[in-house]
Enzyme design. Structure first.
Site, PDB file in Angstrom:
ATOM      1  N   TYR A  59      13.657  39.826  60.062  1.00 57.01           N
ATOM      2  CA  TYR A  59      14.300  40.323  61.273  1.00 57.01           C
ATOM      3  C   TYR A  59      15.711  39.747  61.401  1.00 57.01           C
ATOM      4  O   TYR A  59      15.865  38.572  61.741  1.00 57.01           O
ATOM      5  CB  TYR A  59      13.494  39.913  62.498  1.00 57.01           C
ATOM      6  CG  TYR A  59      12.212  40.683  62.725  1.00 57.01           C
ATOM      7  CD1 TYR A  59      11.875  41.794  61.950  1.00 57.01           C
ATOM      8  CD2 TYR A  59      11.335  40.313  63.729  1.00 57.01           C
ATOM      9  CE1 TYR A  59      10.710  42.508  62.170  1.00 57.01           C
ATOM     10  CE2 TYR A  59      10.165  41.015  63.961  1.00 57.01           C
ATOM     11  CZ  TYR A  59       9.858  42.104  63.184  1.00 57.01           C
ATOM     12  OH  TYR A  59       8.697  42.799  63.413  1.00 57.01           O
ATOM     13  N   LYS A  98       7.965  43.212  56.157  1.00 53.85           N
ATOM     14  CA  LYS A  98       7.894  43.843  57.476  1.00 53.85           C
ATOM     15  C   LYS A  98       9.293  43.900  58.080  1.00 53.85           C
ATOM     16  O   LYS A  98       9.955  42.874  58.210  1.00 53.85           O
ATOM     17  CB  LYS A  98       6.971  43.055  58.404  1.00 53.85           C
ATOM     18  CG  LYS A  98       6.945  43.598  59.833  1.00 53.85           C
ATOM     19  CD  LYS A  98       6.256  42.637  60.785  1.00 53.85           C
ATOM     20  CE  LYS A  98       6.318  43.172  62.217  1.00 53.85           C
ATOM     21  NZ  LYS A  98       5.790  42.208  63.206  1.00 53.85           N
TER      22      LYS A  98
END
Length: 304
Positions: free
Chosen positions: A171, A204
């Protein structure tokens, strides 16, 4: 466990991994309603420590109980359940043999603004709990990123030495990025590539927008006419950035949104080659029957 051609193809992309690591990756991919398809859906529940218990669970009080999440993932036929140490420990004796689990090894909290995460678990504890792998978050663009990289390199090395897979939450966050920059296509593609280079088995990231944040990257995207006009095309580029599709990439559901928006987003991601979904708040913050209905529809999207 007889492997399908799709799973054999995926395992062949992890050329340096041990038979034990490949067995755990196969166990993950051969479990649940998407078994053998090469697609996967994971339920991640670390939001209690990340955002606070009331913000995470008050809308659906049953979700305060870690057993609720184990049972939701099992009853929905998902590939795995991922959570921090305490939550996994609460249900491991009852549920660990019923669904593959992933121990999240680091977490942030909303009581400070540091773009960093603290270690909250270990590879040894993942082994003790019977997990197939570990999860770890990195914040590319953070002032702490090089420390995160060093920690991650050591953790992945240890995990692979004992046959565990690694799922990396990548992220981008930091002083050089505003909110638009965190999900810009060039930044998300960069984040996916960094995670792949760090040795992640599964990456992810968040669904990328068409925004281009980095000036030098923007020049290349425009010169080379990289198509980022739709979420499907942007997903294709993300997969290309993850070693030309040789690494599994799954996408988060983000903050609570309508069922229609959620399903349309995942349909576009799937059409672009995404390997699956990792979805938490958009299901466990809904009543259980609604969550199961949405998860069934997501399974149908990725089965086609």
């Amino acid at each position: 466990m007889k492997l399908t051609p799709q799973i054999k193809h995926i395992l062949n992309n992890y050329e340096s991994d041990s038979p034990v690591t490949k067995r755990n990756l196969a166990r993950l991919l051969m479990h649940g309603k998407l078994s053998g398809t090469g697609k996967l859906i994971i339920l991640p529940v670390d939001q209690g420590v990340e955002h606070g218990p009331a913000r995470s669970f008050a809308v659906n009080p049953a979700a305060y109980d870690p057993h609720y999440h184990y049972e939701l993932a099992i009853d929905a036929g998902l590939n795995a359940y991922a959570a921090p140490l305490g939550a996994l420990e609460c249900g491991a004796g009852i549920y660990a043999h019923q669904i593959p689990t992933i121990l999240k090894l680091n977490n942030a909290n909303c009581l400070n603004n540091a773009k960093n995460q603290g270690i909250t678990g270990s590879v040894k504890e993942a082994l003790r709990l019977g997990c197939v792998g570990i999860g770890y978050t990195i914040y590319p663009a953070s002032d702490y990123f090089y420390d995160q990289m060093r920690n991650l390199q050591e953790i992945i090395e240890e995990a692979k030495s004992v046959g565990l897979i690694s799922v990396i939450w990548s992220y981008p966050r930091g002083p050089s990025l505003d909110k638009d920059g965190e999900t810009a296509i060039d930044v998300c593609a960069y984040a996916a590539h960094i995670a792949a280079q760090m040795g992640a088995h599964i990456i992810k990231i968040k669904p990328p927008t068409a925004h281009l944040h980095l000036p030098e990257a923007k020049k290349v995207y425009e010169k080379e006419k990289i198509d980022i006009s739709s979420l499907t095309k942007r997903t294709e580029h993300i997969m290309q950035s993850a070693f030309a599709g040789r690494r599994l990439v799954i996408f988060s559901g983000g903050t609570h949104t309508s069922e229609k928006n959620l399903l349309e987003t995942y349909q576009s991601l799937k059409d672009g080659g995404a390997n699956g979904a990792i979805i938490g708040r958009n299901v466990f913050q809904r009543p259980r029957h609604e969550a199961l209905e949405i998860l069934n529809k997501l399974v149908d999207i990725f089965k086609k």
